[in-house]
Design a protein around this motif. Structure first.
Motif, PDB file in Angstrom:
ATOM      1  N   ILE A   1      46.916  25.971  39.576  1.00 31.45           N
ATOM      2  CA  ILE A   1      46.650  27.031  38.694  1.00 31.45           C
ATOM      3  C   ILE A   1      46.923  26.838  37.426  1.00 31.45           C
ATOM      4  O   ILE A   1      47.928  26.255  36.919  1.00 31.45           O
ATOM      5  N   GLU A   2      45.815  26.660  36.624  1.00 34.94           N
ATOM      6  CA  GLU A   2      45.851  26.492  35.120  1.00 34.94           C
ATOM      7  C   GLU A   2      46.140  27.716  34.305  1.00 34.94           C
ATOM      8  O   GLU A   2      45.714  28.745  34.771  1.00 34.94           O
ATOM      9  N   THR A   3      47.087  27.635  33.268  1.00 36.01           N
ATOM     10  CA  THR A   3      47.705  28.539  32.417  1.00 36.01           C
ATOM     11  C   THR A   3      47.013  28.316  30.953  1.00 36.01           C
ATOM     12  O   THR A   3      47.142  27.135  30.584  1.00 36.01           O
TER      13      THR A   3
ATOM     14  N   PHE B   1      45.857  33.091  33.652  1.00 32.57           N
ATOM     15  CA  PHE B   1      45.952  32.331  34.845  1.00 32.57           C
ATOM     16  C   PHE B   1      44.713  32.004  35.693  1.00 32.57           C
ATOM     17  O   PHE B   1      44.110  33.001  35.835  1.00 32.57           O
ATOM     18  N   LEU B   2      44.055  30.538  35.712  1.00 33.46           N
ATOM     19  CA  LEU B   2      43.031  30.412  36.306  1.00 33.46           C
ATOM     20  C   LEU B   2      43.155  29.512  37.757  1.00 33.46           C
ATOM     21  O   LEU B   2      43.562  28.394  37.752  1.00 33.46           O
TER      22      LEU B   2
ATOM     23  N   PHE C   1      39.807  34.594  36.671  1.00 38.56           N
ATOM     24  CA  PHE C   1      41.299  34.586  36.131  1.00 38.56           C
ATOM     25  C   PHE C   1      41.857  35.793  36.378  1.00 38.56           C
ATOM     26  O   PHE C   1      41.494  36.900  36.667  1.00 38.56           O
ATOM     27  N   VAL C   2      43.364  35.622  36.213  1.00 42.53           N
ATOM     28  CA  VAL C   2      44.275  36.862  36.396  1.00 42.53           C
ATOM     29  C   VAL C   2      45.078  36.610  35.024  1.00 42.53           C
ATOM     30  O   VAL C   2      45.613  35.787  34.625  1.00 42.53           O
ATOM     31  N   SER C   3      45.116  37.764  34.290  1.00 44.47           N
ATOM     32  CA  SER C   3      45.963  37.857  32.959  1.00 44.47           C
ATOM     33  C   SER C   3      47.193  38.911  33.360  1.00 44.47           C
ATOM     34  O   SER C   3      47.143  39.611  34.073  1.00 44.47           O
ATOM     35  N   VAL C   4      48.120  38.233  33.061  1.00 43.85           N
ATOM     36  CA  VAL C   4      49.497  38.940  33.138  1.00 43.85           C
ATOM     37  C   VAL C   4      50.119  39.106  31.624  1.00 43.85           C
ATOM     38  O   VAL C   4      50.369  38.272  30.976  1.00 43.85           O
TER      39      VAL C   4
ATOM     40  N   ASN D   1      37.059  35.000  27.512  1.00 47.60           N
ATOM     41  CA  ASN D   1      37.727  33.709  27.306  1.00 47.60           C
ATOM     42  C   ASN D   1      39.258  33.981  26.896  1.00 47.60           C
ATOM     43  O   ASN D   1      40.019  33.128  27.121  1.00 47.60           O
ATOM     44  N   ASP D   2      39.512  35.106  26.146  1.00 40.16           N
ATOM     45  CA  ASP D   2      41.033  35.616  25.832  1.00 40.16           C
ATOM     46  C   ASP D   2      41.658  36.359  26.988  1.00 40.16           C
ATOM     47  O   ASP D   2      42.664  36.756  26.715  1.00 40.16           O
ATOM     48  N   GLY D   3      41.037  36.357  28.106  1.00 40.89           N
ATOM     49  CA  GLY D   3      41.872  36.899  29.071  1.00 40.89           C
ATOM     50  C   GLY D   3      41.720  38.611  29.407  1.00 40.89           C
ATOM     51  O   GLY D   3      42.539  39.281  29.793  1.00 40.89           O
TER      52      GLY D   3
END
Length: 195
Positions: A3-5, A16-17, A60-63, A141-143
Motif C-alpha cells: 500500500i503506497e502512501t 493510501f493507494l 485510493f482511501v484518504s484518511v 490526485n490530492d485525495g
C-alpha cells in the motif's frame, strides 16, 4: 500486497493507494463513526480512535487524523487495517459492494430542493463538463473530490470532500483555481462559493 502512501495538501490527511480499485464508480465520504457503520473498512479505520474522516475514491482511501494525532504512530495502524481488508477480500460496504455506493447527487443543491433553472441548462452542462474533465482529476490526485451543488445568478456552489474538505488551501483552490477556470470558459460564471 503493498500500500503506497502519499501526502496531500491537507496536513491532517494522508492518501493510501492499495494498488487496486476501491470504488467502481462515484466516491464516498464518512465524517463520523456512525456514518462509517455502512462500511466495515471505514468502521475499522474509525475504530483506531484517532481518525476523524475516511474517503473512498476510485483507487485510493484518504484518511484524516484528529487534531494532535501523531501520523508516524497512526500510519502503520491505518496500513494494517487496509491490508487486512483488501487481503481478506471483505466487501467494502455492509450488504455487498453495491449497497453503500453513494454517487454524488449532482442535482442536489442548497436552495431548498429547487433544481437549477432550466434556462441555465447549457451553462450548467458546461460547468459540469469542466468539473469532470479538468477539476475532479486534479482534486482526486490530492485525495478528495468536488461535488457540484448548484448554479444561481452567476454563482457556482461546490462542496469539497475527502482531503480537500478542511484543507488549508481549499479556499484558494476554489477561489483562484476553479473560479478562474470556470470564469475563463463559461463567461456567465461570476463567482464560486463553497457549499
Amino acid at each position: 500486497m503493498y500500500i503506497e502512501t502519499e501526502t496531500t495538501p491537507n496536513p491532517a490527511t494522508l492518501k493510501f493507494l492499495p494498488g487496486r480499485q476501491v470504488m467502481a464508480s462515484g466516491t464516498r465520504e464518512f465524517t463520523s463513526p456512525e456514518a462509517a457503520a455502512a462500511s466495515p473498512l471505514a468502521e475499522a479505520l474509525f475504530d483506531i480512535g484517532e481518525v476523524t474522516g475516511v474517503f473512498f475514491g476510485h483507487d485510493f482511501v484518504s484518511v484524516t487524523a484528529a487534531p494532535g494525532a501523531d501520523w508516524p504512530s497512526l500510519k502503520p495502524q491505518v496500513v494494517s487495517v487496509l491490508l487486512d481488508h483488501f487481503v481478506s477480500g471483505a466487501p467494502l460496504f455492509t450488504g455487498g459492494d453495491a449497497a453503500g455506493i453513494s454517487v454524488p447527487v449532482e442535482e442536489e443543491d442548497l436552495f431548498e430542493g429547487q433544481a437549477d433553472d432550466p434556462a441555465d441548462a447549457d451553462i450548467v452542462a458546461q460547468i459540469k463538463d469542466l468539473l469532470d474533465t479538468r477539476v475532479r482529476p486534479a482534486v482526486a490526485n490530492d485525495g478528495g473530490d468536488i461535488i457540484y451543488r448548484g448554479f444561481r445568478e452567476g454563482v457556482v456552489f461546490l462542496t469539497m470532500q475527502g482531503a480537500c474538505s478542511g484543507c488549508p488551501s481549499s479556499t484558494a483552490t476554489l477561489k483562484h483555481g476553479i473560479e478562474g477556470l470556470l470564469k475563463h470558459y463559461v463567461p456567465e460564471v461570476t463567482e464560486v462559493r463553497a457549499a
